[in-house]
Scaffold this motif. Structure first.
Motif, mmCIF file in Angstrom:
data_model
loop_
_atom_site.group_PDB
_atom_site.id
_atom_site.type_symbol
_atom_site.label_atom_id
_atom_site.label_comp_id
_atom_site.label_asym_id
_atom_site.label_seq_id
_atom_site.Cartn_x
_atom_site.Cartn_y
_atom_site.Cartn_z
ATOM 1 N N ALA A 50 0.838 -1.215 0.000
ATOM 2 C CA ALA A 50 0.000 0.000 0.000
ATOM 3 C C ALA A 50 0.865 1.255 0.000
ATOM 4 C CB ALA A 50 -0.924 -0.003 1.224
ATOM 5 N N LYS A 51 1.968 1.223 0.728
ATOM 6 C CA LYS A 51 2.831 2.410 0.815
ATOM 7 C C LYS A 51 3.796 2.525 -0.364
ATOM 8 C CE LYS A 51 5.075 3.841 4.423
ATOM 9 N NZ LYS A 51 4.900 5.059 5.171
ATOM 10 N N GLY A 52 4.061 1.390 -1.041
ATOM 11 C CA GLY A 52 5.105 1.387 -2.059
ATOM 12 C C GLY A 52 6.473 1.479 -1.395
ATOM 13 N N ARG A 53 6.573 0.847 -0.225
ATOM 14 C CA ARG A 53 7.801 0.943 0.583
ATOM 15 C C ARG A 53 8.667 -0.301 0.370
ATOM 16 N NH1 ARG A 53 7.873 3.092 6.660
ATOM 17 N NH2 ARG A 53 9.501 1.885 7.613
ATOM 18 N N PRO A 54 9.996 -0.124 0.211
ATOM 19 C CA PRO A 54 10.864 -1.293 0.042
ATOM 20 C C PRO A 54 10.781 -2.221 1.251
ATOM 21 C CG PRO A 54 12.083 0.755 -0.330
ATOM 22 C CD PRO A 54 10.743 1.132 0.216
ATOM 23 N N PRO A 137 3.590 1.782 10.123
ATOM 24 C CA PRO A 137 4.392 2.932 9.693
ATOM 25 C C PRO A 137 3.464 4.119 9.518
ATOM 26 C CG PRO A 137 3.853 1.595 7.796
ATOM 27 C CD PRO A 137 3.198 0.939 8.995
ATOM 28 N N SER A 138 4.013 5.287 9.270
ATOM 29 C CA SER A 138 3.153 6.426 8.980
ATOM 30 C C SER A 138 2.320 6.119 7.731
ATOM 31 C CB SER A 138 4.005 7.676 8.778
ATOM 32 O OG SER A 138 5.044 7.418 7.863
ATOM 33 N N ALA A 139 1.066 6.587 7.723
ATOM 34 C CA ALA A 139 0.105 6.180 6.691
ATOM 35 C C ALA A 139 0.186 7.057 5.439
ATOM 36 C CB ALA A 139 -1.308 6.192 7.277
ATOM 37 N N ASN A 140 1.405 7.193 4.915
ATOM 38 C CA ASN A 140 1.613 7.970 3.691
ATOM 39 C C ASN A 140 2.287 7.078 2.662
ATOM 40 O OD1 ASN A 140 3.742 8.550 5.946
ATOM 41 N ND2 ASN A 140 4.873 8.581 4.011
ATOM 42 N N ARG A 141 2.215 7.487 1.400
ATOM 43 C CA ARG A 141 2.983 6.779 0.381
ATOM 44 C C ARG A 141 4.462 7.013 0.656
ATOM 45 N NH1 ARG A 141 -0.515 9.576 -2.739
ATOM 46 N NH2 ARG A 141 1.143 10.616 -3.894
ATOM 47 N N ILE A 145 4.939 13.176 2.795
ATOM 48 C CA ILE A 145 4.746 13.767 4.118
ATOM 49 C C ILE A 145 3.805 12.899 4.952
ATOM 50 C CG2 ILE A 145 3.969 15.847 5.314
ATOM 51 C CD1 ILE A 145 4.204 17.262 2.544
ATOM 52 N N SER A 146 4.143 12.699 6.209
ATOM 53 C CA SER A 146 3.284 11.899 7.095
ATOM 54 C C SER A 146 1.955 12.604 7.321
ATOM 55 C CB SER A 146 3.972 11.687 8.448
ATOM 56 O OG SER A 146 5.133 10.924 8.306
ATOM 57 N N PRO A 147 0.865 11.819 7.422
ATOM 58 C CA PRO A 147 -0.464 12.406 7.634
ATOM 59 C C PRO A 147 -0.704 12.755 9.100
ATOM 60 C CG PRO A 147 -0.642 10.034 7.306
ATOM 61 C CD PRO A 147 0.822 10.361 7.264
ATOM 62 N N VAL A 224 16.416 12.053 1.800
ATOM 63 C CA VAL A 224 15.195 12.649 1.274
ATOM 64 C C VAL A 224 14.024 11.834 1.790
ATOM 65 C CG1 VAL A 224 13.893 13.316 -0.769
ATOM 66 C CG2 VAL A 224 16.388 13.332 -0.796
ATOM 67 N N HIS A 225 13.121 12.489 2.459
ATOM 68 C CA HIS A 225 12.023 11.795 3.115
ATOM 69 C C HIS A 225 11.035 12.882 3.465
ATOM 70 C CE1 HIS A 225 11.665 7.834 5.461
ATOM 71 N NE2 HIS A 225 10.470 8.257 5.181
ATOM 72 N N TYR A 226 9.860 12.528 3.823
ATOM 73 C CA TYR A 226 8.907 13.517 4.318
ATOM 74 C C TYR A 226 8.792 14.706 3.364
ATOM 75 C CZ TYR A 226 10.949 11.220 8.446
ATOM 76 O OH TYR A 226 11.462 10.325 9.328
#
Ligand code: TXA
Ligand code: MG
Length: 341
Positions: A50-54, A137-141, A145-147, A224-226
């Motif tokens: 859902a997040k597209g996170r590695p 995890p934070s509910a963002n892609r 930016i974290s929601p 690079v994040h958030y």
């Protein structure tokens, strides 16, 4: 997916969904989390999808109280119990050696696990109703930016989440402080509202923390994040004024400007947001402000650099990841010209 008010029946429905291996977005005091049953590897895989996170980026497991620590971690040091006693429920995550029963999918393949007890009645109610650990995890892609509000989760994840519990705006607004207790000395991995000196003074132990913004090498920690999609730059007050007046370069951009001290006036091409002067209140508003300005009407977001003092450490840490330094403006300008024609 429309958020639902997190009353008792919604919380019980959410607990059922977790038991079925589904995803539930939940409010915490820091940011909204994307939750799944931490003991169900298939459910945990859904989080990454859902997040597209590695898959090698480890997740935080949320637990109902410090007693539950023994189900998730082994060889728990005295310092961990002290920190848990003092700061839980609260915005502090502890990295410990993982219990053999914790699936590797949750820990990104490592033998350590991140744990925290969130200080939010809805999160605690859900943990109670569910009766297990919730990986969230934070509910963002990935890299966004974290929601800090339920509507942000909806914007980020749409129907990739099975339920969004709405518990209002998050009180802290930045992710938890992370302390790694698996090494010889405790190490700060991510600054947050509970500051380095809060922890040091309480424990009477120094925390390791790379100086001069040196990169931390921890899984899932990236430079690079958030970040908003719109190019974002950190500037001094003077730089902001000069850019706005077209002194620095003749620009035709629509600007979003985030200030906390200077008195910049908005105009047809400049949306100005005046932030609180207090670091805690600033942190509370930061992500929602970046999110608001990250829209097609803004070509370039300029942020007035807050002070470099310790109370601002968590805010500066996130801004340094979300924004480029002003010296990159020539390149930023080129990127903007390319992407906006
Ligand atoms: O405030 C928060 O911590 C929020 C709410 C939802 O609790 N959660 C959050 O999760 O920020 P996430 O996945 O966006 O960030 C968790 C960070 C990862 O970036 C990772 O670096 C670190 O925690 N982490 C997790 N497990 C770890 C481990 N075993 N070792 C080192 N770092 C770990
Ligand atoms: Mg995150």
């Amino acid at each position: 997916m429309n958020p639902v008010i997190a009353d008792e029946s919604a919380i019980h429905k959410a607990a059922d969904l977790l038991r079925q291996g589904r995803l539930v977005a939940l409010p915490t005091e820091t940011v909204y989390g994307l939750g799944a049953d931490a003991k169900n590897p298939e459910a945990v895989k859904r989080i990454f999808a859902a997040k597209g996170r590695p898959a090698d980026h480890p997740l935080i497991v949320h637990i109902p109280d410090k007693v539950a620590l023994t189900f998730w971690a082994i060889e728990i040091p005295e310092l961990a119990w002290k920190l848990a006693e003092r700061f839980w429920p609260g915005p502090l995550t502890l990295v410990l050696k993982k219990h053999p029963d914790v699936p590797l999918g949750v820990t990104g393949g490592q033998n350590t696990v991140a744990l925290r007890v969130p200080a939010h009645p809805v999160a605690l109610g859900l943990l109670q109703a569910f009766g297990g650990g919730i990986a969230a995890p934070s509910a963002n892609r990935f890299c966004r930016i974290s929601p800090t509000q339920a509507s942000h989760v909806e914007e980020e994840l749409g129907d990739k989440v099975d339920m969004i519990l709405d518990g209002g705006a998050c009180q802290v607004g930045l992710e938890s402080t992370i302390v790694d207790l698996t090494g010889e000395r405790p190490k700060l991995l991510r600054p947050g509202q509970i500051s380095k000196s809060d922890i040091e003074q309480f424990l009477q132990v120094k925390l390791e923390w790379p100086e001069n913004n040196e990169q931390i090498h921890a899984p899932g920690m990236m430079e690079v994040h958030y970040a908003p999609d719109t190019t974002t730059m950190l500037c001094t007050t003077e730089e902001i004024v000069n850019i706005q007046k077209g002194i620095t370069f003749q620009h035709q951009y629509k600007l979003g400007v985030i200030v906390y001290l200077s008195e910049i006036v908005g105009d047809a091409n400049t949306q100005v947001v005046i932030m609180p002067k207090d670091a805690i209140a600033y942190a509370h508003d930061l992500y929602s402000t970046l999110r608001k300005l990250d829209n097609p009407e803004v070509d370039l977001i300029l942020v007035e650099q807050p002070p470099q003092t310790e109370i601002w450490q968590a805010v500066n840490n996130r801004l340094n990841k979300a924004a480029k330094k002003f010296t990159d403006i020539e390149n930023a300008g080129k990127n903007i010209l390319i992407s906006y024609g």
